[in-house]
Scaffold this motif. Sequence first.
Motif, PDB file in Angstrom:
ATOM      1  N   LEU A  48      -6.625  92.440 123.147  1.00  0.00           N
ATOM      2  CA  LEU A  48      -6.279  93.018 124.430  1.00  0.00           C
ATOM      3  C   LEU A  48      -6.568  92.033 125.561  1.00  0.00           C
ATOM      4  CD1 LEU A  48      -7.630  96.643 123.883  1.00  0.00           C
ATOM      5  CD2 LEU A  48      -5.252  96.036 124.353  1.00  0.00           C
ATOM      6  N   SER A  49      -7.735  91.423 125.514  1.00  0.00           N
ATOM      7  CA  SER A  49      -8.104  90.446 126.540  1.00  0.00           C
ATOM      8  C   SER A  49      -7.140  89.268 126.548  1.00  0.00           C
ATOM      9  CB  SER A  49      -9.529  89.935 126.296  1.00  0.00           C
ATOM     10  OG  SER A  49     -10.467  90.955 126.466  1.00  0.00           O
ATOM     11  N   GLU A  50      -6.908  88.701 125.378  1.00  0.00           N
ATOM     12  CA  GLU A  50      -6.115  87.482 125.279  1.00  0.00           C
ATOM     13  C   GLU A  50      -4.663  87.704 125.682  1.00  0.00           C
ATOM     14  OE1 GLU A  50      -5.015  85.557 121.365  1.00  0.00           O
ATOM     15  OE2 GLU A  50      -6.470  84.111 122.146  1.00  0.00           O
ATOM     16  N   GLU A  51      -4.054  88.769 125.164  1.00  0.00           N
ATOM     17  CA  GLU A  51      -2.627  88.948 125.386  1.00  0.00           C
ATOM     18  C   GLU A  51      -2.307  89.457 126.785  1.00  0.00           C
ATOM     19  OE1 GLU A  51      -0.441  90.794 122.275  1.00  0.00           O
ATOM     20  OE2 GLU A  51      -1.335  89.521 120.722  1.00  0.00           O
ATOM     21  N   VAL A  52      -3.159  90.312 127.353  1.00  0.00           N
ATOM     22  CA  VAL A  52      -2.928  90.729 128.738  1.00  0.00           C
ATOM     23  C   VAL A  52      -3.035  89.519 129.660  1.00  0.00           C
ATOM     24  CG1 VAL A  52      -3.864  92.066 130.659  1.00  0.00           C
ATOM     25  CG2 VAL A  52      -3.602  93.134 128.412  1.00  0.00           C
ATOM     26  N   ASP A  53      -4.016  88.673 129.422  1.00  0.00           N
ATOM     27  CA  ASP A  53      -4.178  87.437 130.188  1.00  0.00           C
ATOM     28  C   ASP A  53      -2.927  86.563 130.063  1.00  0.00           C
ATOM     29  OD1 ASP A  53      -4.991  85.128 131.447  1.00  0.00           O
ATOM     30  OD2 ASP A  53      -6.773  84.828 130.235  1.00  0.00           O
ATOM     31  N   SER A  54      -2.477  86.371 128.824  1.00  0.00           N
ATOM     32  CA  SER A  54      -1.342  85.491 128.573  1.00  0.00           C
ATOM     33  C   SER A  54      -0.040  86.032 129.151  1.00  0.00           C
ATOM     34  CB  SER A  54      -1.190  85.271 127.065  1.00  0.00           C
ATOM     35  OG  SER A  54      -0.041  84.513 126.772  1.00  0.00           O
ATOM     36  N   LEU A  55       0.238  87.312 128.905  1.00  0.00           N
ATOM     37  CA  LEU A  55       1.529  87.878 129.307  1.00  0.00           C
ATOM     38  C   LEU A  55       1.638  88.141 130.807  1.00  0.00           C
ATOM     39  CD1 LEU A  55       2.143  90.306 126.314  1.00  0.00           C
ATOM     40  CD2 LEU A  55       3.216  88.092 126.748  1.00  0.00           C
ATOM     41  N   THR A  56       0.504  88.171 131.489  1.00  0.00           N
ATOM     42  CA  THR A  56       0.551  88.298 132.954  1.00  0.00           C
ATOM     43  C   THR A  56       0.353  86.947 133.625  1.00  0.00           C
ATOM     44  OG1 THR A  56      -1.833  88.762 133.146  1.00  0.00           O
ATOM     45  CG2 THR A  56      -0.353  90.663 132.877  1.00  0.00           C
ATOM     46  N   THR A 253       3.768  97.471 138.718  1.00  0.00           N
ATOM     47  CA  THR A 253       4.443  98.158 137.617  1.00  0.00           C
ATOM     48  C   THR A 253       4.549  97.257 136.393  1.00  0.00           C
ATOM     49  OG1 THR A 253       5.723  99.527 139.154  1.00  0.00           O
ATOM     50  CG2 THR A 253       6.570  99.312 136.907  1.00  0.00           C
ATOM     51  N   LYS A 254       4.870  95.998 136.622  1.00  0.00           N
ATOM     52  CA  LYS A 254       4.983  95.053 135.505  1.00  0.00           C
ATOM     53  C   LYS A 254       3.644  94.871 134.794  1.00  0.00           C
ATOM     54  CE  LYS A 254       6.468  90.370 134.291  1.00  0.00           C
ATOM     55  NZ  LYS A 254       7.011  89.087 134.803  1.00  0.00           N
ATOM     56  N   GLN A 255       2.554  94.794 135.552  1.00  0.00           N
ATOM     57  CA  GLN A 255       1.227  94.637 134.946  1.00  0.00           C
ATOM     58  C   GLN A 255       0.844  95.881 134.149  1.00  0.00           C
ATOM     59  OE1 GLN A 255      -0.966  93.783 138.505  1.00  0.00           O
ATOM     60  NE2 GLN A 255      -0.609  91.571 138.384  1.00  0.00           N
ATOM     61  N   GLN A 256       1.166  97.057 134.681  1.00  0.00           N
ATOM     62  CA  GLN A 256       0.900  98.298 133.944  1.00  0.00           C
ATOM     63  C   GLN A 256       1.686  98.322 132.637  1.00  0.00           C
ATOM     64  OE1 GLN A 256       2.076 101.254 136.787  1.00  0.00           O
ATOM     65  NE2 GLN A 256       0.125 101.234 137.891  1.00  0.00           N
ATOM     66  N   GLU A 257       2.962  97.956 132.709  1.00  0.00           N
ATOM     67  CA  GLU A 257       3.804  97.946 131.514  1.00  0.00           C
ATOM     68  C   GLU A 257       3.299  96.939 130.483  1.00  0.00           C
ATOM     69  OE1 GLU A 257       7.646  97.140 133.107  1.00  0.00           O
ATOM     70  OE2 GLU A 257       8.049  99.255 133.626  1.00  0.00           O
ATOM     71  N   ILE A 259       0.120  96.061 129.958  1.00  0.00           N
ATOM     72  CA  ILE A 259      -1.042  96.652 129.302  1.00  0.00           C
ATOM     73  C   ILE A 259      -0.602  97.694 128.284  1.00  0.00           C
ATOM     74  CG2 ILE A 259      -3.086  98.103 129.653  1.00  0.00           C
ATOM     75  CD1 ILE A 259      -3.476  96.644 132.347  1.00  0.00           C
ATOM     76  N   GLU A 260       0.367  98.537 128.655  1.00  0.00           N
ATOM     77  CA  GLU A 260       0.876  99.550 127.726  1.00  0.00           C
ATOM     78  C   GLU A 260       1.497  98.883 126.494  1.00  0.00           C
ATOM     79  OE1 GLU A 260       1.114 103.048 128.214  1.00  0.00           O
ATOM     80  OE2 GLU A 260       1.111 103.391 130.386  1.00  0.00           O
ATOM     81  N   THR A 261       2.242  97.806 126.713  1.00  0.00           N
ATOM     82  CA  THR A 261       2.916  97.122 125.612  1.00  0.00           C
ATOM     83  C   THR A 261       1.916  96.456 124.671  1.00  0.00           C
ATOM     84  OG1 THR A 261       4.890  96.716 126.960  1.00  0.00           O
ATOM     85  CG2 THR A 261       4.572  95.307 125.027  1.00  0.00           C
ATOM     86  N   VAL A 262       0.912  95.801 125.221  1.00  0.00           N
ATOM     87  CA  VAL A 262      -0.104  95.157 124.390  1.00  0.00           C
ATOM     88  C   VAL A 262      -0.875  96.204 123.596  1.00  0.00           C
ATOM     89  CG1 VAL A 262      -2.219  93.782 124.400  1.00  0.00           C
ATOM     90  CG2 VAL A 262      -0.317  93.137 125.888  1.00  0.00           C
ATOM     91  N   CYS A 263      -1.199  97.325 124.226  1.00  0.00           N
ATOM     92  CA  CYS A 263      -1.898  98.399 123.510  1.00  0.00           C
ATOM     93  C   CYS A 263      -1.050  98.913 122.352  1.00  0.00           C
ATOM     94  CB  CYS A 263      -2.228  99.540 124.471  1.00  0.00           C
ATOM     95  SG  CYS A 263      -3.818  99.348 125.319  1.00  0.00           S
ATOM     96  N   ALA A 264       0.258  99.058 122.571  1.00  0.00           N
ATOM     97  CA  ALA A 264       1.140  99.525 121.507  1.00  0.00           C
ATOM     98  C   ALA A 264       1.158  98.547 120.339  1.00  0.00           C
ATOM     99  CB  ALA A 264       2.553  99.722 122.052  1.00  0.00           C
ATOM    100  N   ALA A 265       1.147  97.256 120.644  1.00  0.00           N
ATOM    101  CA  ALA A 265       1.142  96.242 119.593  1.00  0.00           C
ATOM    102  C   ALA A 265      -0.169  96.265 118.813  1.00  0.00           C
ATOM    103  CB  ALA A 265       1.373  94.860 120.195  1.00  0.00           C
ATOM    104  N   VAL A 266      -1.270  96.425 119.507  1.00  0.00           N
ATOM    105  CA  VAL A 266      -2.575  96.501 118.852  1.00  0.00           C
ATOM    106  C   VAL A 266      -2.624  97.731 117.945  1.00  0.00           C
ATOM    107  CG1 VAL A 266      -5.050  96.893 119.241  1.00  0.00           C
ATOM    108  CG2 VAL A 266      -3.815  95.206 120.622  1.00  0.00           C
ATOM    109  N   MET A 267      -2.105  98.848 118.428  1.00  0.00           N
ATOM    110  CA  MET A 267      -2.093 100.075 117.630  1.00  0.00           C
ATOM    111  C   MET A 267      -1.267  99.884 116.366  1.00  0.00           C
ATOM    112  SD  MET A 267      -0.900 103.911 118.760  1.00  0.00           S
ATOM    113  CE  MET A 267      -2.372 104.189 119.733  1.00  0.00           C
ATOM    114  N   ARG A 268      -0.099  99.299 116.507  1.00  0.00           N
ATOM    115  CA  ARG A 268       0.781  99.075 115.346  1.00  0.00           C
ATOM    116  C   ARG A 268       0.096  98.222 114.290  1.00  0.00           C
ATOM    117  NH1 ARG A 268       4.847  94.934 117.003  1.00  0.00           N
ATOM    118  NH2 ARG A 268       3.015  93.648 116.529  1.00  0.00           N
TER     119      ARG A 268
END
Length: 345
Positions: A48-56, A253-257, A259-268
């Motif tokens: 979560l830390s790494e990918e939110v940092d990277s994708l934003t 909105t993009k930052q919120q999306e 976080i939601e997307t990274v969480c979905a990937a982690v869950m999967r």
Amino acid sequence: MIRLLVIAGLALTASLATFAFANGATVIHVASTFPMSMPLFSEATGRLSEEVDSLTDGEVKLVFHVPGDLAPTSDTMDRVSAGKIEAAWSTAGQFAGHDSAFELLSSIPFGPDTVEYMAWLFEGGGLTLSRDLFSSYGIYNVPCMVLPPEGAGWFSKEIRSADDLKGLKIRFFGLGGRVLARLGANVVQISPSDIVDAIKKGDIEAAEYSLPSMDLTLGLQNVAKYYYFPGWHQPSTLFELYFSDATWRALTTKQQETIETVCAAVMRDTIGRAEKMQMDALDDIKKRGIKLRRWSPDLLLTFEAAWRSVADEEMATSPRFAEIYKSYERFHTNYGFWKRFSYLH
């Protein structure tokens, strides 16, 4: 390598109630209520830390703190609700002191497995009900991880009938604990780090914590020799990121999306990884001479009957509990019809 961003020993200051800015980045301090060194938790928080940092592009940084660092574990969710902490990594059951309905948004005894829980949550209206409930407490929740069935507890002696539970001092979480208490057990709440010592000292005689891989890491195999299954109390368990409303609204909105997307990937990815890890953990546990036991059919029926009694009682006293539980039961009825006709088991 996945980076685990853990800041230990950082004192809680007023600045943590608002965003901290470093080199233009929005730094969100996240208080965990679970040991992040545990299998799956460490991978999830690191990713979560790494990918939110990277994708934003470094615009948003999630900094995870160990339990008790920013607030006492029992008070963490309250402080997010009050806006004193920006976010938490936890499960809804930790907020059940406000309404027992939160327990259902963590896990449901004799309820859904991982697939059914996700189907109800994302397609059956569960998430809408969940967010409506959390919003009334100033919190925005993002589902991030769902785990398979827990073990049903470690015991120093065999449990052959409901009579063996009477007076038993046991650490047990959530609605499952309510069930055991109804059957005469002496249920207590003890933080994960204290469970092993409590058994050694004789303060408790049994305990449940989590999945076999996590129980093994905690060391429960060193203090109890009987390990029971199935985990009727938590057939699946949902973990989420909880943001104070102010923290969430301050994001774009993009930052919120993101976080939601990274969480979905982690869950999967966690779904498959968690299942594989339990195979290995159980193999290790067997080699240590631990006696694995399945609950007898009679005991499972006893647990289920007690659960129905607890659920009826809660529906009578909590309108939110009734609303959420009835929503799940309606979904389960239709899903069960499909499952019986379409699945081999």
